[in-house]
Design a protein around this motif. Structure first.
Motif, PDB file in Angstrom:
ATOM      1  N   MET A 150       0.847  -1.205   0.000  1.00 29.09           N
ATOM      2  CA  MET A 150       0.000   0.000   0.000  1.00 29.09           C
ATOM      3  C   MET A 150       0.882   1.254   0.000  1.00 29.09           C
ATOM      4  O   MET A 150       1.750   1.409   0.844  1.00 29.09           O
ATOM      5  CB  MET A 150      -0.895  -0.033   1.251  1.00 29.09           C
ATOM      6  N   THR A 151       0.654   2.140  -0.949  1.00 29.21           N
ATOM      7  CA  THR A 151       1.475   3.345  -1.022  1.00 29.21           C
ATOM      8  C   THR A 151       1.052   4.346   0.048  1.00 29.21           C
ATOM      9  O   THR A 151      -0.116   4.456   0.387  1.00 29.21           O
ATOM     10  CB  THR A 151       1.326   4.034  -2.384  1.00 29.21           C
ATOM     11  N   THR A 152       2.030   5.054   0.570  1.00 26.68           N
ATOM     12  CA  THR A 152       1.753   6.098   1.544  1.00 26.68           C
ATOM     13  C   THR A 152       1.487   7.401   0.804  1.00 26.68           C
ATOM     14  O   THR A 152       2.144   7.709  -0.167  1.00 26.68           O
ATOM     15  CB  THR A 152       2.965   6.265   2.473  1.00 26.68           C
ATOM     16  N   GLN A 153       0.477   8.122   1.283  1.00 27.84           N
ATOM     17  CA  GLN A 153       0.148   9.409   0.676  1.00 27.84           C
ATOM     18  C   GLN A 153       0.240  10.499   1.719  1.00 27.84           C
ATOM     19  O   GLN A 153       0.199  10.232   2.913  1.00 27.84           O
ATOM     20  CB  GLN A 153      -1.284   9.400   0.133  1.00 27.84           C
ATOM     21  N   ARG A 154       0.331  11.739   1.236  1.00 26.28           N
ATOM     22  CA  ARG A 154       0.304  12.880   2.139  1.00 26.28           C
ATOM     23  C   ARG A 154      -0.914  13.730   1.786  1.00 26.28           C
ATOM     24  O   ARG A 154      -1.200  13.944   0.617  1.00 26.28           O
ATOM     25  CB  ARG A 154       1.589  13.703   1.975  1.00 26.28           C
ATOM     26  N   THR A 156       1.266  10.255  10.402  1.00 26.29           N
ATOM     27  CA  THR A 156       2.331  11.168  10.804  1.00 26.29           C
ATOM     28  C   THR A 156       2.104  12.509  10.122  1.00 26.29           C
ATOM     29  O   THR A 156       1.279  12.618   9.213  1.00 26.29           O
ATOM     30  CB  THR A 156       3.714  10.612  10.411  1.00 26.29           C
ATOM     31  N   GLY A 157       2.851  13.535  10.563  1.00 24.99           N
ATOM     32  CA  GLY A 157       2.683  14.857   9.962  1.00 24.99           C
ATOM     33  C   GLY A 157       2.654  15.942  11.012  1.00 24.99           C
ATOM     34  O   GLY A 157       3.334  15.836  12.043  1.00 24.99           O
ATOM     35  N   TRP A 158       1.843  16.965  10.796  1.00 28.02           N
ATOM     36  CA  TRP A 158       1.765  18.046  11.765  1.00 28.02           C
ATOM     37  C   TRP A 158       0.467  18.816  11.625  1.00 28.02           C
ATOM     38  O   TRP A 158      -0.228  18.725  10.605  1.00 28.02           O
ATOM     39  CB  TRP A 158       2.951  19.013  11.610  1.00 28.02           C
ATOM     40  N   VAL A 159       0.136  19.593  12.647  1.00 29.90           N
ATOM     41  CA  VAL A 159      -0.979  20.541  12.592  1.00 29.90           C
ATOM     42  C   VAL A 159      -0.424  21.881  13.049  1.00 29.90           C
ATOM     43  O   VAL A 159       0.417  21.949  13.944  1.00 29.90           O
ATOM     44  CB  VAL A 159      -2.165  20.082  13.465  1.00 29.90           C
ATOM     45  N   ALA A 210      -1.001  15.304   6.857  1.00 31.07           N
ATOM     46  CA  ALA A 210      -1.094  13.975   7.442  1.00 31.07           C
ATOM     47  C   ALA A 210      -0.624  12.974   6.409  1.00 31.07           C
ATOM     48  O   ALA A 210      -0.950  13.081   5.229  1.00 31.07           O
ATOM     49  CB  ALA A 210      -2.530  13.678   7.847  1.00 31.07           C
ATOM     50  N   GLU A 211       0.148  12.010   6.879  1.00 28.00           N
ATOM     51  CA  GLU A 211       0.746  11.040   5.972  1.00 28.00           C
ATOM     52  C   GLU A 211       0.399   9.636   6.428  1.00 28.00           C
ATOM     53  O   GLU A 211       0.436   9.349   7.626  1.00 28.00           O
ATOM     54  CB  GLU A 211       2.259  11.241   6.025  1.00 28.00           C
ATOM     55  N   LEU A 245     -13.249  23.410   4.546  1.00 30.31           N
ATOM     56  CA  LEU A 245     -12.203  22.391   4.685  1.00 30.31           C
ATOM     57  C   LEU A 245     -11.742  22.025   3.281  1.00 30.31           C
ATOM     58  O   LEU A 245     -12.497  21.441   2.523  1.00 30.31           O
ATOM     59  CB  LEU A 245     -12.745  21.167   5.430  1.00 30.31           C
ATOM     60  N   LYS A 246     -10.536  22.463   2.940  1.00 30.24           N
ATOM     61  CA  LYS A 246      -9.988  22.151   1.616  1.00 30.24           C
ATOM     62  C   LYS A 246      -8.868  21.132   1.793  1.00 30.24           C
ATOM     63  O   LYS A 246      -8.137  21.187   2.770  1.00 30.24           O
ATOM     64  CB  LYS A 246      -9.340  23.397   0.999  1.00 30.24           C
ATOM     65  N   HIS A 247      -8.746  20.232   0.839  1.00 24.23           N
ATOM     66  CA  HIS A 247      -7.608  19.328   0.935  1.00 24.23           C
ATOM     67  C   HIS A 247      -7.115  18.954  -0.448  1.00 24.23           C
ATOM     68  O   HIS A 247      -7.864  19.019  -1.419  1.00 24.23           O
ATOM     69  CB  HIS A 247      -7.986  18.062   1.706  1.00 24.23           C
ATOM     70  N   HIS A 248      -5.856  18.638  -0.534  1.00 31.01           N
ATOM     71  CA  HIS A 248      -5.352  17.995  -1.744  1.00 31.01           C
ATOM     72  C   HIS A 248      -4.251  17.021  -1.376  1.00 31.01           C
ATOM     73  O   HIS A 248      -3.742  17.028  -0.267  1.00 31.01           O
ATOM     74  CB  HIS A 248      -4.934  19.000  -2.818  1.00 31.01           C
ATOM     75  N   ARG A 249      -3.956  16.149  -2.322  1.00 33.13           N
ATOM     76  CA  ARG A 249      -3.059  15.031  -2.059  1.00 33.13           C
ATOM     77  C   ARG A 249      -1.682  15.277  -2.638  1.00 33.13           C
ATOM     78  O   ARG A 249      -1.541  15.788  -3.739  1.00 33.13           O
ATOM     79  CB  ARG A 249      -3.640  13.759  -2.672  1.00 33.13           C
ATOM     80  N   LEU A 250      -0.666  14.882  -1.884  1.00 33.04           N
ATOM     81  CA  LEU A 250       0.719  15.047  -2.314  1.00 33.04           C
ATOM     82  C   LEU A 250       1.454  13.742  -2.060  1.00 33.04           C
ATOM     83  O   LEU A 250       0.969  12.893  -1.315  1.00 33.04           O
ATOM     84  CB  LEU A 250       1.372  16.177  -1.513  1.00 33.04           C
ATOM     85  N   ASP A 251       2.626  13.631  -2.669  1.00 37.07           N
ATOM     86  CA  ASP A 251       3.444  12.458  -2.381  1.00 37.07           C
ATOM     87  C   ASP A 251       3.983  12.548  -0.959  1.00 37.07           C
ATOM     88  O   ASP A 251       4.230  13.628  -0.439  1.00 37.07           O
ATOM     89  CB  ASP A 251       4.619  12.390  -3.361  1.00 37.07           C
ATOM     90  N   ALA A 252       4.168  11.393  -0.345  1.00 43.24           N
ATOM     91  CA  ALA A 252       4.656  11.355   1.027  1.00 43.24           C
ATOM     92  C   ALA A 252       6.080  11.884   1.113  1.00 43.24           C
ATOM     93  O   ALA A 252       6.852  11.772   0.165  1.00 43.24           O
ATOM     94  CB  ALA A 252       4.596   9.931   1.543  1.00 43.24           C
TER      95      ALA A 252
END
Ligand code: ZN
Ligand code: ZN
Ligand code: FE
Length: 754
Positions: A1-5, A33-36, A47-48, A74-81
């Motif tokens: 399973m690939t990790t996403q951010r 993992t990640g930060w707020v 969040a990753e 609440l906006k979000h988009h996906r990035l590589d980990a």
């Protein structure tokens, strides 16, 4: 399973209410993992983890949030980990203070809405009700910092009641810059087309509702400009608006109440969420037949562009009407949307019968944004209200620069520090009005962000109005090839670095060799990027004329296959569009190579096939034929078959060339035997297959898709499906449009190579 951010931006009442510890508990509980981080612009989270855990995280935030907190956006988009080790509550970032950016306008919140319809409230039926969670911002900002004195609200003195709300930290209107009420705030007036006052305040809205019901065209001043409004259930009224606006078939946007909107279209849960989002875009969705919306709203189109009311004025009007309205931009073709009362009277006087105006000035024009859900993600097709002018991170600090964008769907951008401030949609630079708007907007953004640009980036096309404008500005000029700009834009949008394969497919752009490109494959490597492959070129008889006349494009395509084709198969649909003498003229152009520029454009290939299938021979608006071809493909979508094609290598140019001839030959032999929808689906499938074949040939394991052709949901979903199944990672646009509206971001991102 690939990790996403996942990057999340939350605005609302989320500070000082235990939100960060809540996010920390939720994230660590899900092993993310990640930060707020708290900023004055709201809460940012990264969040990753595995995609499923991230989904659960996203779903849980609004459900499990601290009870006194309130999420407005609440906006979000996906990035590589990036490989975070743990989840941290990061220190507040003082630089991201509330006054640092111009923020977008936001649709009326539930609390304000409740007040507007509460007879006991002092803002009962007041059309300019707002609070810190909602209402105008970008459209009233004249300069930063964002204080009332720097907005167009400065002419309104707050009454004691409003002032006490504004000064009370516990109040929802604490420092709400556009705060006002019936006593002290802006008001509406109804004028006739001569500019004479007919009614004011609430009576003006009541009279407007009556006039809409009678079938009149009303120009209504809203948040970022005027709309032209008619009763959407009145076919004659809609037709009259089409005639007066000189707009044959391009769909109109529909504004409808939440409950009604749900009956006009098939909404998936994700689409319903988008429709109700604070950005409140026009959502392109599958429409439902057999309802009271006039066919003329979106003729011959299975999609409907729907939006909900997003200001109290729109809410009040729609509630009075109890029926949907057409709400289309108040402009003449290719001009900027009108924002000023007297300007609207002058420019829209020949179209609108009445004008519902108000006395809160609009400092920045903003059209309605357009969004379509593609591959389960929102794709912004027009980036304006609600999204612009939020910046996009460039990932690293660059020197101040201006990017002037392309020609169609123009939007410019300025860079300051790490941020690219992409301006709101300006439009096609076909009129003095839109060119002036581009100049004014660039000057305005440069002033607001105090940018003294060292470099000016423009498209490689020497004749674009944007290029000429760039040449007139002081600073070093940098020319970036159109399709590379598309790929850089997609990379910046997803914050990815080379190496990858970039697939840029669109209408027409100026190529490095001076020919018209539009079906391009690039290898993005650590060093300079290079063109790797392209679609086989063919001539466009009549040049620019072919853009509006796909039958010309089809004729050029057939001629390229076989010069005898035109004479041997006179019954082919595109040739039926031409008289004998017209065909003769075209053949002469083709034989002599006069005014028949060659192109590798994927968009033009769609046009040609739409005409060959007798689906569409004329583009009444940009992309119409290609869209009709897509709609047809959906009807035949059960097929997975592909047509044959060849990939050859040119020893002269060193490019791989995708030869579509076997595909067109097979398609022609299907023409009278197979359902058109099935042919259209096979055509789309073949293009997806071509992208897969080139991806495999490229040696890359990641692919970025950009360009106007990737507004095609069928093509994108097929392509992603094939690429993902073969193990490729695919990047598409998330924050900016895949069309030329995203070019300026790519132009800024290109600076890394210069
Ligand atoms: Zn509000
Ligand atoms: Zn007041
Ligand atoms: Fe383009």
């Amino acid at each position: 399973m690939t990790t996403q951010r996942l990057r999340i931006h939350i605005q609302g009442a989320v500070q000082g209410v235990g939100f960060r510890p809540f996010i920390w508990r939720l994230a660590t509980g899900l092993q993310l993992t990640g930060w707020v981080r708290n900023t004055s612009n709201g809460l940012f989270i990264e969040a990753e983890g595995p995609p499923q855990q991230l989904e659960r995280f996203l779903e849980a935030i609004p459900i499990e949030k601290p009870s006194i907190s309130r999420i407005h956006s609440l906006k979000h988009h996906r990035l590589d980990a990036v490989g975070y080790a743990d989840f941290k509550i990061a220190a507040s970032n003082g630089q991201l203070d509330r006054t640092a950016w111009m923020l977008p306008d936001i649709a009326t919140c539930e609390e304000c809405l409740a007040e507007v319809f509460d007879p006991a409230n002092r803002r009962y039926l007041y059309p300019f009700t707002n609070c810190t969670h909602c209402g105008p911002r970008f459209t009233i900002i004249e300069s930063l910092p964002y204080d009332r004195a720097n907005t167009t609200m400065k002419m309104f003195d707050m009454c004691p009641a409003c002032r006490s709300e504004y000064s009370d930290p516990a109040n929802r209107r604490f420092h709400a810059q556009p705060n006002g009420c019936p006593t002290c705030g802006p008001h509406v007036e109804l004028w006739n087309a001569a500019g004479h006052l007919l009614e004011s305040t609430h009576a003006a809205i009541e009279k407007t509702a009556e006039l809409v019901r009678q079938g009149w065209i009303i120009a209504i001043k809203g948040l970022g400009g005027f709309h032209l409004v008619v009763d959407a259930t009145n076919g004659d009224a809609v037709d009259r608006l089409r005639r007066k606006k000189n707009r044959d078939e391009k769909p109109f946007a529909l504004m409808a109440g939440r409950a009604a909107a749900a009956t006009y279209c098939q909404l998936s849960p994700a689409e319903a969420a988008l429709l109700n989002a604070p950005e409140s875009p026009i959502l392109l969705v599958q429409s439902v037949r057999n309802n009271d919306v006039a066919e003329a709203v979106a003729p011959n189109n299975p999609l409907l562009g729907v939006m909900l009311p997003y200001t109290p004025l729109h809410h009040i009007l729609l509630r009075m009407l109890g029926r949907p309205i057409v709400a289309t931009s108040g402009n003449l073709a290719d001009e900027t949307i009108c924002t000023d009362n007297s300007e609207a009277l002058a420019r829209l006087g020949a179209i609108a019968d009445y004008f519902l105006v108000h006395n809160r000035s609009i400092s920045h024009h903003v059209d309605d944004s357009i969004v379509r859900l593609i591959a389960d993600r929102p794709v912004i097709l027009r980036r304006a209200r609600g999204y612009a002018p939020l910046p996009i991170s460039l990932g690293k600090t660059i020197e101040p620069a201006i990017a002037v964008g392309g020609h169609l769907k123009n939007a410019a951008a300025v860079a300051q520090g790490e941020q690219a401030f992409l301006c709101q949609h300006i439009g096609d630079l076909e009129t003095e009005s839109s060119i002036t708007t581009l100049q004014r907007t660039v000057a305005d953004f440069s002033a607001v962000y105090d940018i003294k640009p060292k470099r000016i980036i423009h498209d490689a096309h020497p004749d674009y109005a944007s290029t000429r404008y760039a040449q007139s500005l002081p600073g070093d000029k940098i020319s970036v090839q159109h399709h590379l700009a598309h790929i850089y834009s997609c990379m910046a949008d997803n914050e990815v670095e080379p190496p990858l394969l970039g697939v840029a497919w669109d209408g027409l752009g100026y190529g490095d060799d001076g020919s018209l490109w539009g079906g391009e494959f690039f290898l993005l490597e650590k060093a300079a990027p290079r063109r790797f492959a392209h679609l086989r070129t063919f001539p466009l008889p009549g040049g620019d004329k072919a853009i509006r006349q796909p039958f010309r494009t089809a004729t050029g395509l057939l001629y390229e296959m076989d010069a005898q084709m035109l004479e041997r198969h006179p019954s082919l649909p595109p040739l039926q569009q031409l008289s004998r003498s017209e065909l003769k003229t075209i053949v002469t152009l083709l034989q002599k190579g006069i005014n028949a520029p060659r192109t590798s454009s994927a968009g033009r290939l769609f046009d040609a096939v739409a005409s060959l299938l007798d689906i569409r021979h004329l583009n009444a608006y940009e992309g119409q034929a290609a869209m009709q071809l897509e709609f047809s493909a959906w009807e035949g979508e059960t097929t997975h078959e592909v047509y044959p094609y060849d990939i050859t290598f040119s020893t002269v140019t060193k490019y791989s060339v995708v030869d579509w001839q076997p595909m067109i030959a097979a398609l022609l032999s299907d023409l009278n035997r197979v359902d058109k929808a099935v042919i259209a689906a096979r055509f789309h499938n073949t293009l997806a297959d071509i992208i897969l074949a080139l991806a495999q040939k490229s040696g890359m394991d990641r692919v970025a898709l950009s360009g106007g052709t990737f507004q095609n949901k069928y093509l994108v979903e097929k392509t992603i499906g094939k690429l993902a199944a073969a193990g490729f990672k695919v990047y598409t646009h998330q924050q900016v449009p895949p069309n030329d509206g995203g070019i300026a971001l790519g132009q800024l991102a290109a600076l890394r190579y210069y």
